[in-house]
Design a protein around this motif. Structure first.
Motif, mmCIF file in Angstrom:
data_model
loop_
_atom_site.group_PDB
_atom_site.id
_atom_site.type_symbol
_atom_site.label_atom_id
_atom_site.label_comp_id
_atom_site.label_asym_id
_atom_site.label_seq_id
_atom_site.Cartn_x
_atom_site.Cartn_y
_atom_site.Cartn_z
ATOM 1 N N ALA A 1 -23.755 -20.185 -16.977
ATOM 2 C CA ALA A 1 -24.551 -18.961 -16.562
ATOM 3 C C ALA A 1 -24.305 -17.842 -17.198
ATOM 4 O O ALA A 1 -23.396 -17.233 -16.701
ATOM 5 N N THR A 2 -24.806 -17.248 -18.264
ATOM 6 C CA THR A 2 -24.216 -16.069 -18.900
ATOM 7 C C THR A 2 -25.243 -15.412 -19.901
ATOM 8 O O THR A 2 -26.230 -16.266 -20.335
ATOM 9 N N THR A 3 -25.240 -14.216 -20.239
ATOM 10 C CA THR A 3 -26.130 -13.544 -20.971
ATOM 11 C C THR A 3 -25.903 -13.543 -22.431
ATOM 12 O O THR A 3 -26.762 -12.929 -23.202
ATOM 13 N N TYR A 4 -24.838 -14.235 -22.723
ATOM 14 C CA TYR A 4 -24.523 -14.190 -24.165
ATOM 15 C C TYR A 4 -24.010 -15.677 -24.519
ATOM 16 O O TYR A 4 -23.260 -16.344 -23.856
ATOM 17 N N ASP A 5 -24.668 -16.113 -25.691
ATOM 18 C CA ASP A 5 -24.571 -17.420 -26.356
ATOM 19 C C ASP A 5 -23.335 -17.368 -27.417
ATOM 20 O O ASP A 5 -23.280 -16.509 -27.982
#
Length: 1008
Positions: free
Chosen positions: A379-383
């Motif tokens: 769960a993170t906003t950056y891939d």
């Protein structure tokens, strides 16, 4: 509604139909009757015998000469192209499933650890050489992609276990993995093509063509392409991550102008561009901080946060491991809340009104949420993003000089480039920024709005309402090597192999950590624009070169204005570790082979290696600048220190006695005993922080680490029974290891330590073909490792070592590592200084009491009269305040499970005159091990297993085969390794795991 998680996403309809069609073909063929025998495939690591009921050993070059594997007195596992396909070993990472006492796992910073008999690569540095040498066609490559790309058009893979201190020589203390590609043949036109589909929308194509051009020249072109969706799922961006999109190509030419000259040229290119993640999930047992210190409560703002290390030691398998760090205790989060409202010195009252917005105080950006227990779900906003290119060019000459002598030349050049970025902390943030609005100062002038609308725009990472941290790893390297060997093939009792080689390797590697709070602090707290406006200077940003006549508060931190893919690399608003190194190595070596009798042979080898490593240290500069609280020496850029030059000249070698008795109960037996000496060069630790050590109170650390050595004794036997139907090999070994290299992160850099250890073990390998249709395979490795008594190290996860009179304290922002402080001193601070609301300010003095000018804890300092004591961690604290040593004596080496074994069975059904159907199953298991030398509860890795099955329909006359396979059939998700991050990252633990269940269907056709 079907789940969007990639593990459960259905296969596209057309591929599903094709899978059903080919599976039906296989089942229909299996139902047919017929007894006409067909040639049977060879067992793993072996070629097909003329008699389908016997086993015949492959020809290997483990001693850099062609020999039967059963005649080589070395613990050795070999895998032909066919056996790799049968075992579904598609890359170097999967060799552990068929090789005793071998482990593999990805590791931090785009590295990996391939370990043999407990010896691998646990040191992180650009000057670190792999403990297990990885070779391309017998040429060692320091940086390579041979464990990331997939095997294609391979002749064989050789895995040599144990130190190879003579022929392979340089730094191969653990062993050698030698990938030998298929080279052109003059025998005729040949080609093959293979296509595959599978779950995760996997698609693969591989093929080759061999083209003779007359009687003396031949060409071969081979290639492979793979694309699949991600194995992991990001619940925030709702995208698959950790996918693959890669291709490889190899071109080669063979020239044999006469019977005495043979020359070959090989070029291989690898390329990848996808969303592959270097690391797995991050685990954390949340540390809320103590509720009390002695009799004093810690309920005031920041008290508990300054006494929390964010994550505590704990099992990686407990429910608590899936928490999030106490983000409010991170050093940057301890400074960010409130600074825009309070200012940092009473004299700068205007500063209060000049800045508006920022971080609400105090706040945990991770919100104390629970993570999913699914290791494949993040769960993170950056891939992530991963790109790599690698080229290897090799030119070989083999000259028959006559009279039993031949001269071999191997020249090789390789270059490697990679770029990888991903989220640094795998936790989604809650909103943390206040709305700066349209604030004005007391004079009605617009205030400096840092966070309009509750959003902060980081120059590298863009706008965000929450905490965001991203890293970037990139490197360029190149290597050139040359080897010359003179070999004999006399008819007499003595032969030899002598030679010399040279290697030149250069690398420039960067590792960055970007954090929007870093940029926020640089912009506000360290005076990027705001104070310049207050002082009457235009808010024009921070110049590269400041006029030394300007006031100290104008010595501001330079903020790189460029996005992450175009950074100038000079900013102090991010962490940058640049590592520049060059290795030059040359060696002379030789082995002699004396046939003392018809059954006894003596091998003696000696090698002298001269290694020189030159490193250019470039200290990090995060939030450093001259001036008050700047702590640094420059406001922009990364000045390099003087080069560090290290040289070693070492002798290694081996002595082997082997005996081939004529025994009544075996067809062929080899018994051997060997003594070997191995060596791996030392190197330099990553550079530290580029600040005044007296100002920030840093502890001086070793800039280099020592070479490692191993003395190895081994006995073994190789046997064939029952007319060649059964092969049984066994070996036992004892290692005396000196200065094994192991890393941990200290002060934001890789700090390498050396430990003595011993290990001993046993290895068994069995291949049995009781009938022409049935084959059984097994291997077993048993290993016991022990770190020597007296070895010790500071465990960053447990700095107090359970001593009740000491507590962990957070450092100031520009420092990196936690420290320990006397419990009664901390209690006095909370009780006394709490009345003045300055307890947090004093607490961060414990890691550097010289930091606050005029207000430190040293004798005569501002706080001594207030608190009644003085304290200098460099003299009053254990190991300069770093903490207490952990006793490592008797602990096991990391990644050294006691037991590894694999069981395999294969049965071939004959289907009429032209078809056969082969069913194969393999089961692998390794016992528990540890990820670090401390062997604590958070280091323990549980045992795990892996099962693989395949069904292959084959028409030998047409060189046509259809294969249905499943890997990791029970969809296991074990933790194969773990890495503890730095103190100022919260001591989170990166974990690594296996690929999930993979189902695939392939169709292969050969052409002649």
């Amino acid at each position: 509604m079907p789940s969007t998680h990639p593990r459960f996403r259905p296969m596209p309809r057309r591929r599903a139909l094709l899978l059903a069609l080919l599976s039906g073909l296989a089942m229909q063929a299996a139902a047919q009757q017929g007894a006409a025998p067909a040639p049977e495939a060879a067992p793993p690591g072996q070629t097909a015998s003329a008699d389908a009921t016997t086993l015949d050993a492959v020809i290997v070059t483990a001693q850099k000469r062609a020999e039967r594997i059963q005649d080589v007195p070395i613990a050795l596992s070999v895998f032909s192209a066919q056996s790799l396909d049968e075992l579904k070993i598609e890359g170097g990472a999967e060799l552990l499933r068929a090789t005793p006492n071998v482990t593999f796992s990805k590791s931090n910073f785009a590295s990996y650890n391939f370990s043999i008999r407990g010896v691998g690569t646990k040191a992180l540095s650009v000057t670190t050489d792999p403990g297990v040498a990885v070779s391309f066609n017998s040429t060692p490559l320091i940086r390579n992609r041979l464990f990331e790309q997939e095997y294609f058009d391979v002749d064989r893979i050789e895995v040599l276990r144990g130190p190879q201190g003579t022929l392979y020589g340089r730094n191969a203390t653990g062993g050698v993995v030698n990938m030998i590609p298929s080279l052109p043949s003059l025998d005729g036109l040949e080609a093959n093509l293979k296509g595959e589909i599978g779950n995760y929308d996997s698609r693969r194509v591989a093929g080759m063509v061999n083209l003779p051009a007359g009687d003396t020249l031949a060409f071969r072109l081979a290639g492979a392409w793979t694309r699949r969706d991600g194995y992991d799922y990001n619940t925030v961006t709702r995208r698959d991550v950790n996918d693959r999109d890669l291709w490889s190509a190899r071109g080669s030419a063979l020239w044999t102008p006469n019977e005495r000259v043979r020359a070959s040229l090989v070029w291989e290119h690898f390329e990848e561009d996808d969303r592959r993640s270097r690391t797995g999930k991050q685990l954390c047992h949340r540390d809320p901080g103590p509720e009390r210190v002695g009799a004093t409560a810690t309920d005031a703002p920041f008290y508990r946060e300054y006494l929390s290390q964010a994550c505590l030691p704990g099992s990686l398998y407990d429910e608590g491991a899936f928490g999030t760090p106490n983000g409010a205790s991170l050093p940057q989060m301890l400074v960010a809340p409130g600074f825009v409202k309070l200012g940092w010195l009473p004299d700068f009252s205007d500063f209060v009104y000049a800045l508006r917005g920022g971080v609400t105080a105090p706040i945990d950006p991770f919100g104390d949420v629970r993570q999913s227990r699914d290791l494949r779900e993040i769960a993170t906003t950056y891939d992530p993003r991963f790109k790599a290119e690698n080229d290897v060019v090799q030119l070989n000459f083999d000259f028959d000089l006559g009279n039993g002598l031949s001269l071999v030349s191997q020249s090789a050049y390789s270059k490697d480039d990679y770029y990888s970025t991903q989220d640094y902390g795998r936790f989604a943030s809650v909103p943390i920024f206040s709305d700066s609005g349209d604030a004005v100062d007391d004079e009605g002038n617009p205030a400096f709005a840092l966070t309009p609308g509750g959003v902060y725009t980081d120059p590298q990472l863009g706008p965000s309402s929450g905490y965001l941290a991203v890293d970037l790893s990139r490197a360029r390297s190149k290597q050139w090597s040359q080897e010359l060997r003179l070999q004999s093939d006399f008819d007499g009792r003595f032969n030899f192999n002598v030679g010399a080689n040279y290697l030149d390797f250069e690398i420039d590697e960067d590792y960055y950590v970007f954090n929007n709070i870093f940029s926020l602090l640089a912009q506000g707290f360290y005076n990027q624009d705001a104070l310049r406006g207050i002082a009457g200077y235009p808010p024009m940003g921070c110049p590269q070169n400041l006029d030394p006549s300007l006031p100290f508060y104008l010595q501001c931190v330079y903020i790189d204005p460029n996005p992450i893919d175009r950074i100038d690399g000079q900013g102090h608003n991010y962490f940058r570790s640049r590592n520049i190194a060059r290795t030059r190595s040359w060696a002379v070596f030789g082995e002699g082979y004396w046939q003392l009798s018809d059954t006894v042979k003596l091998t003696a080898g000696l090698r002298y290696t001269d290694d020189t490593k030159i490193t250019t240290p470039v200290p990090s500069q995060l939030l450093l600048a001259p001036g008050l609280r700047g702590g640094g020496l420059v406001n922009s850029g990364y000045p390099a220190l003087s080069d560090v030059r290290q040289s070693w000249g070492k002798f290694t070698g081996r002595l082997v006695l082997d005996w081939k008795p004529d025994l009544a109960f075996t067809d062929d037996t080899l018994v051997y005993a060997s003594l070997a000496r191995g060596y791996k060069a030392g190197g330099t630790n990553s550079p530290g922080i580029g600040a005044d050590p007296e100002f920030l109170g840093f502890i001086a650390r070793d800039t280099t680490f020592a070479p490692e050595y191993v003395n190895a004794f081994e006995i073994g036997t190789k046997n064939s029974f029952a007319g060649g139907k059964l092969q049984f090999n066994a070996s036992a070994f004892y290692y005396d290891y000196r200065d094994y290299q192991v890393s941990q992160i200290v002060d934001r850099s890789a700090f390498n330590e050396n430990f003595d250890a011993t290990s001993y073990g046993l290895e068994l390998e069995l291949a049995w073909k009781p009938t022409e249709r049935l084959r059984l395979d097994a291997n077993l490795g048993w290993l016991k490792t022990r770190i020597a008594d007296g070895e010790r190290s500071i465990d960053v996860m447990d700095r107090t070592q359970g001593k009740p009179d000491w507590v962990v304290v957070r450092p100031w922002l520009q420092q990196a590592s936690n420290c320990v402080a006397p419990k009664d001193y901390v209690e006095r601070i909370l009780a006394v200084a709490g009345d003045y609301n300055i307890a947090p300010t004093i607490l961060n003095n414990f890691c550097s009491p010289r930091f606050f000018l005029g207000g430190d804890l040293l004798p005569g300092g501002f706080y001594e009269s207030l608190l009644g004591f003085s304290y200098d961690p460099r003299t009053d604290g254990p190991n300069g305040g770093q903490g207490f040593y952990a006793d490592l004596g008797g602990n096991e080496l990391p990644n050294a499970p006691r037991l590894t074994f694999n069981l395999g069975a294969q049965y071939t059904f004959l289907l009429g005159e032209h078809w056969d159907l082969t069913l194969r199953g393999d089961y692998y298991r390794q016992s528990k091990s540890y990820a670090r030398v401390y062997n604590t509860v958070n280091d323990r890795l549980r045992s795990w297993s892996n099962a693989n099955f395949s069904l292959t329909l084959n028409r030998p006359q047409s060189d046509l085969s259809v294969q249905l396979y499943v890997k990791n059939a029970f969809d296991k998700t074990p933790i194969t390794d773990a890495f503890v991050n730095s103190d100022d990252s919260g001591l989170t633990t990166n974990v690594f795991t296996l690929d999930p269940r993979i189902v695939g269907l392939s169709l292969r056709k050969g052409f002649y």
